[in-house]
Scaffold this motif. Structure first.
Motif, short mmCIF file in Angstrom:
data_model
loop_
_atom_site.label_atom_id
_atom_site.label_comp_id
_atom_site.label_asym_id
_atom_site.label_seq_id
_atom_site.Cartn_x
_atom_site.Cartn_y
_atom_site.Cartn_z
N ALA A 131 0.86 -1.18 0.00
CA ALA A 131 0.00 0.00 0.00
C ALA A 131 0.90 1.24 0.00
CB ALA A 131 -0.92 0.01 1.22
N PRO A 132 0.42 2.35 -0.54
CA PRO A 132 1.25 3.56 -0.55
C PRO A 132 1.42 4.14 0.85
CG PRO A 132 -0.91 4.01 -1.47
CD PRO A 132 -0.86 2.54 -1.20
N LEU A 133 2.51 4.88 1.03
CA LEU A 133 2.85 5.47 2.32
C LEU A 133 3.51 6.81 2.09
CD1 LEU A 133 3.19 4.86 5.43
CD2 LEU A 133 5.49 4.12 4.82
N ARG A 134 3.09 7.82 2.83
CA ARG A 134 3.74 9.15 2.77
C ARG A 134 4.79 9.17 3.87
NH1 ARG A 134 -0.45 12.19 2.56
NH2 ARG A 134 -0.35 12.48 0.32
N ALA A 156 3.08 1.63 -3.62
CA ALA A 156 3.25 0.21 -3.31
C ALA A 156 4.28 -0.39 -4.25
CB ALA A 156 1.93 -0.52 -3.43
N GLY A 157 5.29 -1.06 -3.69
CA GLY A 157 6.33 -1.69 -4.50
C GLY A 157 7.50 -0.79 -4.83
N THR A 158 7.62 0.38 -4.18
CA THR A 158 8.74 1.28 -4.46
C THR A 158 9.54 1.54 -3.19
OG1 THR A 158 7.45 3.29 -4.06
CG2 THR A 158 7.50 2.43 -6.32
N CYS A 159 10.74 2.09 -3.38
CA CYS A 159 11.66 2.35 -2.27
C CYS A 159 12.15 3.79 -2.32
CB CYS A 159 12.87 1.43 -2.35
SG CYS A 159 12.47 -0.32 -2.25
N THR A 160 12.70 4.24 -1.20
CA THR A 160 13.37 5.54 -1.18
C THR A 160 14.67 5.42 -1.94
OG1 THR A 160 14.58 5.04 0.84
CG2 THR A 160 12.42 6.10 1.09
N SER A 164 13.62 4.62 13.06
CA SER A 164 12.36 5.22 13.48
C SER A 164 11.72 5.89 12.27
CB SER A 164 12.62 6.26 14.58
OG SER A 164 11.43 6.92 14.92
N LEU A 165 10.50 5.48 11.93
CA LEU A 165 9.79 5.99 10.75
C LEU A 165 8.79 7.06 11.17
CD1 LEU A 165 8.95 2.50 9.26
CD2 LEU A 165 10.79 4.01 8.51
N ARG A 166 8.77 8.18 10.47
CA ARG A 166 7.74 9.21 10.65
C ARG A 166 6.96 9.27 9.34
NH1 ARG A 166 12.21 11.78 12.93
NH2 ARG A 166 12.38 13.23 11.19
N TYR A 167 5.67 9.00 9.40
CA TYR A 167 4.89 8.80 8.18
C TYR A 167 3.44 9.19 8.42
CZ TYR A 167 3.21 4.80 10.70
OH TYR A 167 2.65 4.01 11.66
N GLU A 168 2.68 9.14 7.36
CA GLU A 168 1.22 9.21 7.42
C GLU A 168 0.68 8.38 6.27
OE1 GLU A 168 0.11 13.40 5.54
OE2 GLU A 168 1.49 13.53 7.24
N PRO A 169 -0.42 7.67 6.49
CA PRO A 169 -0.97 6.85 5.41
C PRO A 169 -1.54 7.74 4.31
CG PRO A 169 -2.35 6.73 7.37
CD PRO A 169 -1.15 7.54 7.73
N VAL A 170 -1.41 7.28 3.07
CA VAL A 170 -1.96 8.02 1.94
C VAL A 170 -3.47 7.85 1.92
CG1 VAL A 170 -2.03 8.13 -0.58
CG2 VAL A 170 0.15 7.90 0.61
N ALA A 171 -3.94 6.64 2.16
CA ALA A 171 -5.38 6.36 2.18
C ALA A 171 -5.64 5.39 3.33
CB ALA A 171 -5.82 5.74 0.86
N TYR A 172 -6.75 5.59 3.99
CA TYR A 172 -7.11 4.68 5.08
C TYR A 172 -7.82 3.48 4.47
CZ TYR A 172 -5.72 8.41 8.13
OH TYR A 172 -4.98 9.35 8.77
N ARG A 173 -7.13 2.36 4.49
CA ARG A 173 -7.62 1.13 3.87
C ARG A 173 -7.60 0.00 4.87
NH1 ARG A 173 -4.16 0.95 -1.71
NH2 ARG A 173 -4.77 2.97 -2.47
#
Length: 137
Positions: A70-73, A97-101, A117-126
């Protein structure tokens, strides 16, 4: 009535095409891919921060973070080293989904990574939450 049949056939065809593509996409995520080794995974749970504890005791020179299902910001990630040092990496990018930094060089000579430590927010709530992999080489 004819339009409904066309719509149903079109949707069935699209579903079949997606099913046929899935095995090839799944094969690209091997444990050791192009000298990249997966050393940690986590399923992010919708909060804005997660810590991935890593095994350490391996010398690394580069690191990257990958989103799988799933996508991730990803706003940033903080790398903690076994000797107590740290390195902050600002990404501010959306990982589809399927990509890297990008590959991030670790400061200093080959370093032992203790945690990320990851700081993120979901792109879509799924229903499916993003699975994140930490890879090094």
């Amino acid at each position: 009535m004819v339009m409904n049949k066309r719509l149903i056939l079109g949707l069935a065809g699209a579903a079949a095409a997606l099913t046929a593509v899935t095995p090839a996409a799944a094969q690209q995520w091997r444990w050791n891919e192009g000298n990249w080794r997966t050393i940690g995974t986590t399923r992010v749970d919708g909060r804005d921060r997660d810590v991935v504890q890593l095994p350490g005791f391996t010398r690394q020179r580069e690191i990257r973070v990958c989103a799988l299902n799933a996508p991730l910001r990803l706003r940033a990630f903080d790398i903690r080293f076994a000797n107590g040092g740290r390195q902050d990496v600002n990404t501010r990018s959306v990982l589809e989904a399927g990509t890297c930094t990008r590959a991030v060089d670790l400061r200093g000579n080959r370093r032992d990574v203790a945690s990320v430590s990851l700081r993120y927010e979901p792109v879509a709530y799924r229903a499916n939450r993003p699975l994140v992999r930490i890879q090094v080489r």
